[in-house]
Design a protein around this motif. Structure first.
Motif, PDB file in Angstrom:
ATOM      1  N   ALA A 176      73.513  17.988  23.665  1.00 34.96           N
ATOM      2  CA  ALA A 176      72.142  17.359  23.451  1.00 34.96           C
ATOM      3  C   ALA A 176      72.182  16.808  22.185  1.00 34.96           C
ATOM      4  N   ILE A 177      71.184  15.665  21.873  1.00 35.31           N
ATOM      5  CA  ILE A 177      70.950  15.266  20.567  1.00 35.31           C
ATOM      6  C   ILE A 177      69.837  15.635  19.816  1.00 35.31           C
ATOM      7  N   GLN A 178      70.389  16.251  18.688  1.00 32.78           N
ATOM      8  CA  GLN A 178      69.080  16.855  17.779  1.00 32.78           C
ATOM      9  C   GLN A 178      68.711  15.581  16.949  1.00 32.78           C
ATOM     10  N   TYR A 179      67.501  15.326  17.019  1.00 29.98           N
ATOM     11  CA  TYR A 179      67.087  14.079  16.352  1.00 29.98           C
ATOM     12  C   TYR A 179      65.954  14.368  15.605  1.00 29.98           C
ATOM     13  N   VAL A 180      65.911  13.542  14.394  1.00 38.25           N
ATOM     14  CA  VAL A 180      64.306  13.419  13.714  1.00 38.25           C
ATOM     15  C   VAL A 180      63.750  12.210  13.801  1.00 38.25           C
ATOM     16  N   MET A 181      62.381  11.924  13.842  1.00 38.13           N
ATOM     17  CA  MET A 181      61.899  10.809  14.086  1.00 38.13           C
ATOM     18  C   MET A 181      60.974  10.511  12.987  1.00 38.13           C
ATOM     19  N   PHE A 182      61.095   9.081  12.470  1.00 37.12           N
ATOM     20  CA  PHE A 182      60.146   8.718  11.459  1.00 37.12           C
ATOM     21  C   PHE A 182      59.248   7.514  12.019  1.00 37.12           C
ATOM     22  N   GLN A 183      57.779   7.945  12.091  1.00 30.00           N
ATOM     23  CA  GLN A 183      56.889   6.774  12.669  1.00 30.00           C
ATOM     24  C   GLN A 183      56.283   6.269  11.437  1.00 30.00           C
ATOM     25  N   GLY A 184      55.849   4.907  11.810  1.00 29.79           N
ATOM     26  CA  GLY A 184      55.320   3.938  10.803  1.00 29.79           C
ATOM     27  C   GLY A 184      54.008   4.350  10.279  1.00 29.79           C
ATOM     28  N   GLU A 185      52.906   4.344  11.307  1.00 25.81           N
ATOM     29  CA  GLU A 185      51.549   5.027  11.113  1.00 25.81           C
ATOM     30  C   GLU A 185      51.161   5.625  12.543  1.00 25.81           C
ATOM     31  N   CYS A 218      55.275   8.206   8.056  1.00 21.87           N
ATOM     32  CA  CYS A 218      55.726   7.717   6.591  1.00 21.87           C
ATOM     33  C   CYS A 218      55.186   6.410   6.154  1.00 21.87           C
ATOM     34  N   ASN A 219      54.075   5.769   7.073  1.00 18.52           N
ATOM     35  CA  ASN A 219      53.711   4.623   6.775  1.00 18.52           C
ATOM     36  C   ASN A 219      54.674   3.558   6.533  1.00 18.52           C
ATOM     37  N   TRP A 220      55.583   3.389   7.200  1.00 19.59           N
ATOM     38  CA  TRP A 220      56.626   2.306   7.169  1.00 19.59           C
ATOM     39  C   TRP A 220      57.416   2.251   5.844  1.00 19.59           C
ATOM     40  N   ASP A 221      57.117   3.443   4.941  1.00 20.33           N
ATOM     41  CA  ASP A 221      57.448   3.520   3.420  1.00 20.33           C
ATOM     42  C   ASP A 221      58.886   3.932   3.148  1.00 20.33           C
ATOM     43  N   THR A 222      59.541   3.341   2.363  1.00 17.05           N
ATOM     44  CA  THR A 222      61.040   3.766   2.178  1.00 17.05           C
ATOM     45  C   THR A 222      60.760   5.383   1.184  1.00 17.05           C
ATOM     46  N   GLU A 223      59.867   5.236   0.252  1.00 18.80           N
ATOM     47  CA  GLU A 223      59.917   6.305  -0.788  1.00 18.80           C
ATOM     48  C   GLU A 223      59.340   7.762   0.107  1.00 18.80           C
ATOM     49  N   GLN A 224      58.276   7.366   1.015  1.00 15.64           N
ATOM     50  CA  GLN A 224      57.720   8.591   1.852  1.00 15.64           C
ATOM     51  C   GLN A 224      58.745   9.264   2.703  1.00 15.64           C
ATOM     52  N   GLU A 230      64.095  14.585   2.838  1.00 15.92           N
ATOM     53  CA  GLU A 230      64.642  15.498   1.727  1.00 15.92           C
ATOM     54  C   GLU A 230      64.433  16.730   2.367  1.00 15.92           C
ATOM     55  N   ALA A 231      62.961  17.023   2.762  1.00 16.24           N
ATOM     56  CA  ALA A 231      62.296  18.370   3.176  1.00 16.24           C
ATOM     57  C   ALA A 231      62.955  18.674   4.335  1.00 16.24           C
ATOM     58  N   ILE A 252      66.142   3.336   5.536  1.00 17.27           N
ATOM     59  CA  ILE A 252      66.782   3.166   4.047  1.00 17.27           C
ATOM     60  C   ILE A 252      66.293   4.256   3.062  1.00 17.27           C
ATOM     61  N   GLY A 253      65.098   4.674   3.379  1.00 20.01           N
ATOM     62  CA  GLY A 253      64.460   6.038   2.674  1.00 20.01           C
ATOM     63  C   GLY A 253      65.586   7.353   3.051  1.00 20.01           C
ATOM     64  N   CYS A 254      65.568   7.309   4.413  1.00 15.96           N
ATOM     65  CA  CYS A 254      66.322   8.379   5.211  1.00 15.96           C
ATOM     66  C   CYS A 254      67.782   8.492   4.384  1.00 15.96           C
ATOM     67  N   ILE A 255      68.350   7.272   4.482  1.00 16.76           N
ATOM     68  CA  ILE A 255      69.883   7.063   3.954  1.00 16.76           C
ATOM     69  C   ILE A 255      70.005   7.363   2.566  1.00 16.76           C
ATOM     70  N   ALA A 256      68.776   7.254   1.548  1.00 22.95           N
ATOM     71  CA  ALA A 256      69.064   7.764   0.433  1.00 22.95           C
ATOM     72  C   ALA A 256      68.902   9.237   0.109  1.00 22.95           C
ATOM     73  N   ALA A 257      68.038   9.882   0.866  1.00 23.43           N
ATOM     74  CA  ALA A 257      67.976  11.178   1.003  1.00 23.43           C
ATOM     75  C   ALA A 257      69.085  11.909   1.435  1.00 23.43           C
ATOM     76  N   LEU A 258      69.973  11.355   2.561  1.00 25.09           N
ATOM     77  CA  LEU A 258      71.229  11.795   2.976  1.00 25.09           C
ATOM     78  C   LEU A 258      72.521  11.703   1.994  1.00 25.09           C
TER      79      LEU A 258
END
Ligand code: CA
Length: 344
Positions: A176-185, A218-224, A230-231, A252-258
């Motif tokens: 199975a693929i354990q994933y995390v999802m980042f939504q715009g709004e 995360c409102n389409w936002d890199t830093e959010q 990170e959390a 890109i924000g996720c890659i920064a955290a990684l």
């Protein structure tokens, strides 16, 4: 004192009239008088916010395509619908021949339609999609966008290919693929569709998808996105096998955290696939370096060109799509610019 105030109001009214007269002599569409040789129409463009990489591509394409063919008045809504409403009022007052509107809040589109309709100005909504009924409430309104489901479906197909090609991405080997999802709004139809169809398409392709944690809005936002990732990593490091993001900014924000904890570093040995949407320059660079897996190309230039062609038609009093290759979808009021997958 009272007299002075009345006088000031009268002066302001005369000035406003003067301005209106000036702009209607420059642009002929709304006045109905015949256009003098060499005069170009005025195109009013309302942007939800300038500080959006994809929209910048669209803006540049509109400016390039209309260069010498129209006078452009463009305004930055700065992510605030009230600001955009004020900008709309000013454009209508100036008598623009056509309005191109990238809504801050697509749910506020009825207000825009009502004002444009009253002023008789053709209106092209783009990128952020109002309800079909809202567009249909004005015969001179149209929407140019993408098919929201397509970007998600392409992400789903990319997921299937990635895990077929790289069985080692299944870190715990459970199939199975354990994933995390980042939504715009939370309420944006485009965001909701990307979230839904990416997973549904991967499942339709035969993947077993298991989300870790809540959907991260995360409102389409890199830093959010970086903070949220990170959390997630703090609680689930080693368990996350895939990051799906509604746009490249968040990817890109996720890659920064990684990369902060040694994953997805150029030339490194720990990697979690990250996929986004937009094909921004930053994403293409990350894909080229091998720190990001894939994105979906939302063709901003094609979008900008379509908006420009349709705007010129509308300003000339022609049908929106006259002389173009664009076709309406089954709503009868929308043109869809296709997506394309983008991988290394
Ligand atoms: Ca797994």
């Amino acid at each position: 004192m009272k007299m002075k105030r009345i006088l000031a109001a009268a002066v302001a009214a005369v000035m406003a009239l003067g301005l209106a007269a000036c702009s209607s002599s420059k642009s002929s569409g709304s006045s109905g008088s015949s256009e003098a040789e060499g005069e170009v129409p005025t195109v009013g463009v309302l942007i939800y916010k300038y500080d959006d990489t994809y929209i910048s591509t669209v803006r540049n394409a509109i400016e390039t395509a209309l260069d010498g063919k129209a006078e452009i008045i463009m305004q930055d809504g700065k992510g605030d619908q009230a600001t955009q409403n004020d900008q709309l009022d000013v454009m209508i007052e100036k008598g623009v021949d056509v309005l191109c509107v990238n809504m801050v809040d697509a749910k506020a589109a009825q207000g825009v339609v009502d004002k444009a309709k009253e002023a008789g100005i053709p209106t092209i909504f783009f990128n952020r999609e109002p309800d079909t009924d809202v567009i249909k409430s004005y015969e001179k309104a149209i929407f140019i966008g993408t098919n929201a489901a397509d970007a998600g479906k392409m992400q789903g197909d990319i997921i299937k290919d990635l895990f077929d090609t790289h069985p080692e991405y299944d870190l715990n080997g459970d199939g199975a693929i354990q994933y995390v999802m980042f939504q715009g709004e939370p309420d944006n139809p485009e965001a909701i569709a990307r979230t839904q169809y990416s997973v549904e398409q991967a499942e339709a392709d035969g993947c077993t998808m298991e989300r870790i944690g809540e959907i991260q809005v995360c409102n389409w936002d890199t830093e959010q996105a970086q903070r949220a990732m990170e959390a997630l990593l703090a609680a689930n490091e080693g368990k996350i096998e895939l990051v799906i993001a509604n746009n490249d900014g968040m990817a890109i924000g996720c890659i920064a955290a990684l990369s902060n904890i040694g994953y997805n570093v150029e030339g490194g040995d720990k990697f979690i696939p990250v996929i986004g949407v937009d094909a921004t320059d930053a994403a293409k660079e990350a894909i080229a370096k091998g720190t990001m897996s894939a994105t979906v190309l939302q063709d901003g230039e094609a979008m900008g060109n379509a908006i420009a062609s349709v705007a010129l038609n509308a300003a000339a009093g022609e049908d929106f799509l006259a002389g173009t290759d664009y076709t309406l979808d089954d709503t009868g009021v929308a043109v869809r610019i296709p997506y394309a997958p983008y991988t290394a």
